[in-house]
Enzyme design. Structure first.
Site, PDB file in Angstrom:
ATOM      1  N   TYR A 144      -8.931  11.564   4.496  1.00  0.00           N
ATOM      2  CA  TYR A 144      -9.142  11.412   3.046  1.00  0.00           C
ATOM      3  C   TYR A 144     -10.479  12.016   2.611  1.00  0.00           C
ATOM      4  O   TYR A 144     -10.612  12.486   1.488  1.00  0.00           O
ATOM      5  CB  TYR A 144      -9.071   9.942   2.639  1.00  0.00           C
ATOM      6  CG  TYR A 144      -7.750   9.299   2.981  1.00  0.00           C
ATOM      7  CD1 TYR A 144      -6.591   9.636   2.281  1.00  0.00           C
ATOM      8  CD2 TYR A 144      -7.643   8.378   4.018  1.00  0.00           C
ATOM      9  CE1 TYR A 144      -5.369   9.053   2.599  1.00  0.00           C
ATOM     10  CE2 TYR A 144      -6.429   7.787   4.343  1.00  0.00           C
ATOM     11  CZ  TYR A 144      -5.298   8.131   3.628  1.00  0.00           C
ATOM     12  OH  TYR A 144      -4.094   7.559   3.954  1.00  0.00           O
TER      13      TYR A 144
ATOM     14  N   HIS B  36      -5.974   0.664   6.024  1.00  0.00           N
ATOM     15  CA  HIS B  36      -5.846   1.652   7.095  1.00  0.00           C
ATOM     16  C   HIS B  36      -6.387   1.167   8.434  1.00  0.00           C
ATOM     17  O   HIS B  36      -6.102   1.772   9.461  1.00  0.00           O
ATOM     18  CB  HIS B  36      -6.543   2.951   6.678  1.00  0.00           C
ATOM     19  CG  HIS B  36      -5.993   3.513   5.398  1.00  0.00           C
ATOM     20  ND1 HIS B  36      -6.201   2.895   4.181  1.00  0.00           N
ATOM     21  CD2 HIS B  36      -5.225   4.596   5.147  1.00  0.00           C
ATOM     22  CE1 HIS B  36      -5.595   3.590   3.232  1.00  0.00           C
ATOM     23  NE2 HIS B  36      -4.991   4.615   3.781  1.00  0.00           N
TER      24      HIS B  36
ATOM     25  N   HIS C 136       0.141  11.882  -5.728  1.00  0.00           N
ATOM     26  CA  HIS C 136      -0.376  11.962  -4.350  1.00  0.00           C
ATOM     27  C   HIS C 136       0.772  11.813  -3.346  1.00  0.00           C
ATOM     28  O   HIS C 136       0.945  12.628  -2.442  1.00  0.00           O
ATOM     29  CB  HIS C 136      -1.434  10.874  -4.137  1.00  0.00           C
ATOM     30  CG  HIS C 136      -1.904  10.762  -2.718  1.00  0.00           C
ATOM     31  ND1 HIS C 136      -3.058  11.363  -2.258  1.00  0.00           N
ATOM     32  CD2 HIS C 136      -1.359  10.144  -1.640  1.00  0.00           C
ATOM     33  CE1 HIS C 136      -3.202  11.117  -0.959  1.00  0.00           C
ATOM     34  NE2 HIS C 136      -2.177  10.367  -0.555  1.00  0.00           N
ATOM     35  N   GLU C 137       1.549  10.758  -3.509  1.00  0.00           N
ATOM     36  CA  GLU C 137       2.635  10.491  -2.543  1.00  0.00           C
ATOM     37  C   GLU C 137       3.684  11.598  -2.588  1.00  0.00           C
ATOM     38  O   GLU C 137       4.195  12.027  -1.551  1.00  0.00           O
ATOM     39  CB  GLU C 137       3.289   9.133  -2.819  1.00  0.00           C
ATOM     40  CG  GLU C 137       2.354   7.940  -2.669  1.00  0.00           C
ATOM     41  CD  GLU C 137       1.615   7.906  -1.342  1.00  0.00           C
ATOM     42  OE1 GLU C 137       2.116   8.455  -0.341  1.00  0.00           O
ATOM     43  OE2 GLU C 137       0.512   7.340  -1.304  1.00  0.00           O
TER      44      GLU C 137
ATOM     45  N   HIS D 191       0.852  -1.200   0.000  1.00  0.00           N
ATOM     46  CA  HIS D 191       0.000   0.000   0.000  1.00  0.00           C
ATOM     47  C   HIS D 191       0.887   1.250   0.000  1.00  0.00           C
ATOM     48  O   HIS D 191       1.779   1.394   0.829  1.00  0.00           O
ATOM     49  CB  HIS D 191      -0.958   0.018   1.188  1.00  0.00           C
ATOM     50  CG  HIS D 191      -1.943   1.140   1.084  1.00  0.00           C
ATOM     51  ND1 HIS D 191      -3.153   1.002   0.426  1.00  0.00           N
ATOM     52  CD2 HIS D 191      -1.871   2.431   1.472  1.00  0.00           C
ATOM     53  CE1 HIS D 191      -3.781   2.164   0.439  1.00  0.00           C
ATOM     54  NE2 HIS D 191      -3.034   3.043   1.069  1.00  0.00           N
ATOM     55  N   ALA D 192       0.607   2.157  -0.930  1.00  0.00           N
ATOM     56  CA  ALA D 192       1.486   3.315  -1.133  1.00  0.00           C
ATOM     57  C   ALA D 192       1.566   4.206   0.112  1.00  0.00           C
ATOM     58  O   ALA D 192       0.564   4.425   0.791  1.00  0.00           O
ATOM     59  CB  ALA D 192       0.964   4.142  -2.304  1.00  0.00           C
TER      60      ALA D 192
ATOM     61  N   HIS E 282       2.952  14.497  -0.394  1.00  0.00           N
ATOM     62  CA  HIS E 282       3.384  14.362   1.011  1.00  0.00           C
ATOM     63  C   HIS E 282       4.852  14.761   1.151  1.00  0.00           C
ATOM     64  O   HIS E 282       5.225  15.508   2.052  1.00  0.00           O
ATOM     65  CB  HIS E 282       3.237  12.914   1.476  1.00  0.00           C
ATOM     66  CG  HIS E 282       1.824  12.441   1.655  1.00  0.00           C
ATOM     67  ND1 HIS E 282       0.936  13.085   2.477  1.00  0.00           N
ATOM     68  CD2 HIS E 282       1.161  11.377   1.143  1.00  0.00           C
ATOM     69  CE1 HIS E 282      -0.229  12.420   2.459  1.00  0.00           C
ATOM     70  NE2 HIS E 282      -0.115  11.388   1.658  1.00  0.00           N
TER      71      HIS E 282
ATOM     72  N   GLU F 133      -3.152  15.061   2.873  1.00  0.00           N
ATOM     73  CA  GLU F 133      -3.655  14.144   1.842  1.00  0.00           C
ATOM     74  C   GLU F 133      -4.107  14.867   0.579  1.00  0.00           C
ATOM     75  O   GLU F 133      -4.289  14.238  -0.461  1.00  0.00           O
ATOM     76  CB  GLU F 133      -4.814  13.309   2.399  1.00  0.00           C
ATOM     77  CG  GLU F 133      -4.437  12.405   3.569  1.00  0.00           C
ATOM     78  CD  GLU F 133      -3.318  11.429   3.236  1.00  0.00           C
ATOM     79  OE1 GLU F 133      -3.126  11.107   2.051  1.00  0.00           O
ATOM     80  OE2 GLU F 133      -2.612  10.999   4.181  1.00  0.00           O
TER      81      GLU F 133
HETATM   82  O1  X8Z Z   1      -4.005   5.493   1.349  1.00  0.00           O
HETATM   83  C1  X8Z Z   1      -4.018   6.331   0.477  1.00  0.00           C
HETATM   84  C2  X8Z Z   1      -2.710   6.824  -0.112  1.00  0.00           C
HETATM   85  C3  X8Z Z   1      -1.601   6.776   0.862  1.00  0.00           C
HETATM   86  S1  X8Z Z   1      -1.632   8.040   2.019  1.00  0.00           S
HETATM   87  C4  X8Z Z   1      -2.329   5.952  -1.282  1.00  0.00           C
HETATM   88  N1  X8Z Z   1      -5.185   6.779  -0.022  1.00  0.00           N
HETATM   89  C5  X8Z Z   1      -6.469   6.302   0.468  1.00  0.00           C
HETATM   90  C6  X8Z Z   1      -6.689   4.846   0.107  1.00  0.00           C
HETATM   91  O2  X8Z Z   1      -5.982   4.322  -0.742  1.00  0.00           O
HETATM   92  O3  X8Z Z   1      -7.601   4.229   0.668  1.00  0.00           O
HETATM   93  C7  X8Z Z   1      -5.342   7.789  -1.060  1.00  0.00           C
HETATM   94  C8  X8Z Z   1      -6.805   7.838  -1.338  1.00  0.00           C
HETATM   95  C9  X8Z Z   1      -7.495   7.171  -0.189  1.00  0.00           C
HETATM   96 ZN    ZN Z   2      -1.603  10.018   1.370  1.00  0.00          ZN
END
Ligand code: X8Z
Ligand code: ZN
Length: 604
Positions: free
Chosen positions: A511, A501, A371-372, A341-342, A375, A399
């Site tokens: 988010y 998460h 997105h990354e 997961h990024a 940050h 975010e």
């Molecule tokens: O978790 C993330 C990023 C890393 S901070 C990739 N996001 C949420 C997800 O993937 O559930 C970005 C959008 C929502």
């Molecule tokens: Zn993020």
């Protein structure tokens, strides 16, 4: 409930009322306490970050243990300082910065460990194990194991309902289910920690980080959701009709909720991957696919990151240091388990920024790279702030930065960077298609962005008990998203655990906020750039003036209440859904026409 904001006035009142307050520590002592806290926190933050990085990029029992150990040390220090900070609640004459930093010491902890060190160690072991269980997780497709990043991509492309159901079900079974007992225990310990710090529970502690009371923040999120819900309902109605047309009544009925695995995403959180199924008849073909363009031009993971960096450079920002390129993880290593997961990291609070991804050459990951990087650029922009101010104005800002940039990835921008042929820029009659493609990701996400923490707030407060963990989750998915699982669920399942998460303990309301904030930032940027056309065609690529003003907000970090930061860039002090509604206004009118005569909505 105790309020941790504006305690200054209370303190002064008390100082006059009771002579005993004279014994309270002085403002000078508070200043010294805060300075000492910042000095102590930094090295342990760095150690915890380094060990967590190793654990995330090389999961073994040993790295779990090492990461847990350093996490426990860092958290214990945070808790000791948060407890110490409370001693200055009644100190009169605190400076703005000391007052703010004392508040930040109290409300910047995600899971507080109780004073009993045994419980602190147990909590950290549970946290590491939950996260690694997710990282190692696999589902199946046609009976064969498939890892997390592959199954995510496959859910985006596959249009076979039986295969989609298999992937959805196996992932939830293999990843979520085994976490249940650990999660129950983790909640117990973390709540004890939050209570020892004077919070009602861990959820209240999370909601305390927004320059207002926890209750005010919960009310604000509900208000924001009410603003945008009508647009979501229109999109839901339209998408359901298209899915019914594609799959027939046996798979997707014309009325009621949508089957969760048909939406092109494991969590039904973003639906852009099924744009081909919902595209407007005749005018829906946009004439290009970003993933295909990247492939055709021979992009690999590194080149995609370079493309992202190039955008930020065009705004006038310094390039990342060489260590960024040397230490980041761009692709999935073949020989070990990692958390795919990024995420974006700031290891040393100065320059050692990194991204960790398992990049695939597709449109989703091109967006995620921006997105990354957002940050990382935020982290470097505030690296001259004192330690406690090195964070986003609120976590939604953090975010939203990269997403704001990604909104500028317009067809014309793809031409500018040599990915798309100028003759292929979609003409104005494709505007609805472009907006719909965007809405499938941005608008569809909104209720999901809300429910992950609605569930956790309920869990932490005890309103959702372990006996109802899965039902609580499924009910929220139905109520807010209007979706249902493809197969029956029971309390043997733990579906929330199948979303990164939750085992990763990353608060999620950020988010939801970011989805709205990014349109506020983008609208302001385009206004500053003097853009005159339809908002969704605006790109502020190459605009140094916009870049400089944006950077001013980023450089503030968390030094001021977030409305100040928002005002600095947009002129407004309110988070609001209006900019997003503005952006999608033509689509909203169009969706209403398409849905005319349908019975929209669902029973929950
Ligand atoms: O978790 C993330 C990023 C890393 S901070 C990739 N996001 C949420 C997800 O993937 O559930 C970005 C959008 C929502
Ligand atoms: Zn993020």
């Amino acid at each position: 409930m105790k309020s941790f904001v504006s305690l200054g006035a209370v303190a002064i009142a008390l100082a006059f009322a009771t002579p005993a307050i004279a014994a309270a520590p002085t403002a000078a002592e508070a200043d010294a306490f805060v300075a000492q806290a910042e000095q102590e926190l930094k090295p342990l933050y760095i150690q915890a970050g380094q060990s967590s990085w190793i654990n995330n990029t090389y999961i073994t029992d040993d790295t779990d243990a090492i990461a847990a150990k350093f996490d426990a040390d860092f958290t214990a220090l945070q808790v000791r300082l948060a407890t110490g900070a409370a001693k200055y609640n009644e100190t009169p004459g605190l400076s703005f910065d000391t007052r703010r930093k004392l508040d930040l010491l109290r409300n910047s902890i995600t899971l507080a460990s109780p004073a009993d060190p045994k419980l602190g160690d147990e909590l950290s072991v549970l946290k590491a194990r939950l996260q690694s269980t997710y990282g190692k997780g696999k589902g199946t497709l046609n009976g064969k194991p498939i890892n997390g990043s592959d199954i995510e991509a496959a859910m985006g492309k596959d249009r076979n309902p039986a295969e989609l159901s298999e992937m959805w079900t196996s992932w939830h079974q293999n990843v979520g289910r085994p976490m249940r007992a650990d999660y129950v225990r983790m909640v117990e310990i973390a709540n004890q920690g939050a209570k020892e710090l004077g919070y009602a529970d861990t959820g209240a502690m999370w909601r305390a980080g927004y320059d207002m009371t926890p209750d005010q923040f919960a009310a604000l999120t509900d208000k924001l959701w009410a603003e945008v819900k009508p647009l979501y309902d229109q999109l839901h109605c339209y998408t359901r009709a298209k899915l019914n047309a594609k799959y027939g009544d046996a798979v997707q009925k014309k009325t009621g909720p949508i089957r969760a695995d048909l939406l092109g995403n494991m969590w039904a959180q973003e639906w852009g991957n099924i744009y081909d199924l919902v595209a407007p008849a005749g005018a829906g073909d946009l004439g290009f696919d970003t993933g295909e363009l990247l492939t055709a031009k021979g992009y690999d993971a590194k080149k995609m990151v370079e493309g992202g960096v190039n955008f930020y450079s065009s705004l006038g920002y310094d390039k990342p240091p060489q260590t960024f390129w040397d230490r980041s993880q761009f692709t999935k290593p073949a020989d070990r388990e990692v958390v795919c997961h990024a995420s974006a990291w700031d290891i040393d609070t100065v320059d050692d920024v990194r991204v960790k991804m398992c990049i695939k050459v597709n449109s989703d990951d091109f967006t995620t790279i921006h997105h990354e990087l957002g940050h990382n650029y935020y982290q470097r922009a505030y690296n001259k702030q004192p330690y406690l101010y090195q964070n986003g104005a609120n976590d939604g800002f953090h975010e939203a930065i990269g997403d704001t940039i990604a909104l500028s990835i317009t067809p014309q921008y793809l031409v500018d960077i040599g990915l798309l042929d100028a003759s292929k820029v979609p003409s104005a009659d494709k505007d609805i298609g472009l907006l719909l493609r965007q809405a499938m990701d941005k608008v569809a996400f909104l209720p999901f962005g809300l429910i992950v923490d609605k569930w956790r707030w309920g869990v932490f407060s005890g309103q959702i008990t372990p006996a109802n963990y899965n039902k609580g989750w499924t009910d929220l998915r139905l109520q807010y998203q209007g979706i249902v699982p493809p197969v029956a669920r029971s309390e043997a399942d733990f579906d929330p655990g199948a979303k990164f998460h939750v085992p990763g303990n990353t608060p999620y309301t950020r988010y939801f906020l970011a989805r709205l904030l990014q349109f506020q930032f983008y609208e302001a940027a385009c206004r500053q750039a003097g853009w005159k056309g339809p908002l969704h065609r605006c790109s502020f690529y190459n605009n140094k003036a916009v870049g400089a003003k944006f950077h001013e907000m980023l450089a503030m970090g968390q030094s001021k209440p977030w409305p100040d930061a928002l005002q600095a860039f947009t002129g407004s002090r309110e988070m609001s859904g209006k900019a997003m509604l503005n952006y999608f206004a033509p689509l909203s009118a169009w969706l209403k026409k398409q849905n005319a005569g349908q019975s929209c909505g669902w029973q929950s």
